[in-house]
Design an enzyme around this catalytic site. Structure first.
Site, mmCIF file in Angstrom:
data_model
loop_
_atom_site.group_PDB
_atom_site.id
_atom_site.type_symbol
_atom_site.label_atom_id
_atom_site.label_comp_id
_atom_site.label_asym_id
_atom_site.label_seq_id
_atom_site.Cartn_x
_atom_site.Cartn_y
_atom_site.Cartn_z
ATOM 1 N N LYS A 50 0.863 -1.188 0.000
ATOM 2 C CA LYS A 50 0.000 0.000 0.000
ATOM 3 C C LYS A 50 0.892 1.228 0.000
ATOM 4 O O LYS A 50 1.775 1.360 0.855
ATOM 5 C CB LYS A 50 -0.875 0.035 1.253
ATOM 6 C CG LYS A 50 -2.160 -0.743 1.141
ATOM 7 C CD LYS A 50 -3.057 -0.440 2.322
ATOM 8 C CE LYS A 50 -4.347 -1.220 2.246
ATOM 9 N NZ LYS A 50 -5.172 -1.013 3.456
ATOM 10 N N LYS A 97 0.939 -10.269 8.880
ATOM 11 C CA LYS A 97 0.607 -9.364 7.766
ATOM 12 C C LYS A 97 0.795 -10.077 6.430
ATOM 13 O O LYS A 97 -0.016 -9.925 5.511
ATOM 14 C CB LYS A 97 1.446 -8.084 7.823
ATOM 15 C CG LYS A 97 1.060 -7.152 6.681
ATOM 16 C CD LYS A 97 1.088 -5.702 6.970
ATOM 17 C CE LYS A 97 0.460 -4.931 5.801
ATOM 18 N NZ LYS A 97 0.635 -3.493 5.869
ATOM 19 N N GLU A 111 -7.340 -5.738 -0.828
ATOM 20 C CA GLU A 111 -8.355 -5.428 0.181
ATOM 21 C C GLU A 111 -9.780 -5.501 -0.364
ATOM 22 O O GLU A 111 -10.561 -4.562 -0.262
ATOM 23 C CB GLU A 111 -8.095 -4.042 0.808
ATOM 24 C CG GLU A 111 -8.814 -3.887 2.133
ATOM 25 C CD GLU A 111 -8.380 -2.654 2.931
ATOM 26 O OE1 GLU A 111 -7.168 -2.489 3.143
ATOM 27 O OE2 GLU A 111 -9.258 -1.888 3.314
#
Ligand code: NAD
Ligand code: GLY
Length: 370
Positions: free
Chosen positions: A145, A229, A239
């Site tokens: 991200k 993660k 996501e």
């Protein structure tokens, strides 16, 4: 052997490794096997570059004919367009082509901006994350991200772009100011309630050791955080579902950051307080008992993080949270704990959210100094 652990991140778009250990910046092995190019660009800020820039540039020199650097102003308030432009200016001034490899040396601010520059320069160049804050080693350097802030909302402009590798040298944590270490602990603590109840228990037993920078405790916390993660982003890179659980505490936290002005509270401080509010919201919905929320609040406080929110008017809280990227059709959606070690994402009525915030009190004094 300086590499203590290698964690594989199996994202469909681009799998890569996270190297975790000591003495990694200077170790030749850390930099072998990366994409070949004539030119490497180290992106950092003056604070971090003064500490670790020379070591990284010396280690890269055998692999690239040219190693140049661009230093960004330090601070969350600079995570914005004009700063991003300085990276593009440097890349163009230096004649960087599509093979040029960027190296993000710093915390999450440098990492997010370098990643975004790499995602968009000539429609995409490779980059390597070299995180030097605890927060960046356990969270922001992993998962691809990248973003800058908009004055109205946190991380609003960005892209998904996975790094070639993450090199997390634990030695860099020695120079981190205590407030920044605590901010990183917020993102470590996050993984317990949402994904691993045993890790939450471990954190309760070891939080004092983490605050005291015990090397073994930090190594375990970084490794376990990266494993969790990696599992989550490997399963849901962009996501569309499960990855949203990594935003536990962030809907409140991002509102605090934008509402107070970026940089007033650190990201991790806002997330720490946000997790306490999200746990209390989970309890108010009957998902967990109130004792669990207060257990989490105690852990957050022991990590040196604020648990009481700043004074923002109720309408402002809700307006800011409606801009959250998880919101759908104007409905705010929260990451909630459904039992220790498991999270869900749900819309919650505004009135209940406002009640939880009001019940937490507004401790203007709780705001850390700017
Ligand atoms: P930061 O990058 O601002 O770094 C914190 C401070 O520590 C800075 O002043 C920096 O110069 C200094 N610093 C860095 N390394 C140091 C070292 N080893 N020794 C001494 N000083 C050092 O803050 P951060 O907490 O690392 O990152 C926060 C940012 O990360 C936020 O913008 C947040 O939105 C972003 N983030 C992104 C993701 C993601 O998935 N991309 C996840 C979490 C957070
Ligand atoms: N830090 C949240 C995520 O990477 O999805």
């Amino acid at each position: 052997m300086p590499v203590a652990a290698t964690v594989a991140v199996a994202t469909p778009s681009h799998p890569y490794d996270i190297l975790i250990g000591t003495r990694l910046l200077a170790a030749a092995d850390s930099w072998r096997g990366l994409p070949q190019a004539a030119h490497a660009v180290v992106v950092s800020n003056p604070t971090v570059h003064a500490l670790y820039g020379a070591a990284l540039e010396a280690a890269l020199a055998p692999h690239y004919a040219r190693v140049s650097r661009v230093l960004l102003p330090d601070g969350e308030q600079h995570k914005q367009w004009p700063t991003l432009q300085t990276i593009f200016d440097h890349l163009l001034d230096q004649g960087c082509d599509r093979r040029t490899v960027l190296f993000a040396l710093g915390g999450g601010v440098v990492g997010d901006m370098t990643g975004f520059a790499a995602a968009s320069y000539m429609r995409g160049v490779p980059y390597v994350q070299v995180p030097t804050t605890l927060l960046a080693q356990v969270d922001s350097s992993v998962g691809g991200k990248t973003a800058i802030n908009h004055p109205r909302g946190k991380n609003m402009i960005g892209a998904f772009h996975q790094p070639e590798r993450v090199v997390a040298d634990l030695d860099t944590l020695a120079t981190l100011p205590p407030r920044e270490l605590a901010a990183g602990l917020a993102e470590v603590i996050k993984y317990g309630p949402i994904a691993d109840a045993a890790f939450l228990d471990w954190l309760e037993r070891h939080v004092d050791a983490l605050v005291a920078r015990d090397a073994d405790a930090l190594a375990h916390a970084v490794r376990r955080s990266c494993q969790i993660k990696a599992e989550v982003v490997g399963a849901d890179e962009r996501e569309s579902g499960r990855r949203a659980i990594l935003n536990f505490g962030h809907t409140f936290g991002h509102a605090i950051e934008a509402g107070l002005g970026y940089g007033r509270w650190l990201h991790g401080e806002a997330v720490g307080c946000g997790m306490v509010l999200a746990a209390r919201l989970s309890a108010a919905l009957g998902l967990v008992d109130a004792a669990f929320a207060e257990r989490l609040a105690r852990l957050v406080a022991r990590a040196g993080l604020p648990v009481a929110p700043p004074a923002l008017p109720a309408a402002r809280w809700l307006a800011l949270m409606r801009l959250d990227k998880k919101a759908e059709a104007g409905e705010i959606r929260f990451v909630l704990v459904e039992c220790p070690g498991s999270a869900v994402v749900r819309a919650v009525p505004d009135a209940l959210v406002a009640r939880v915030i009001a019940a937490a009190g507004t401790a203007a004094d709780a705001a850390p100094p700017p």
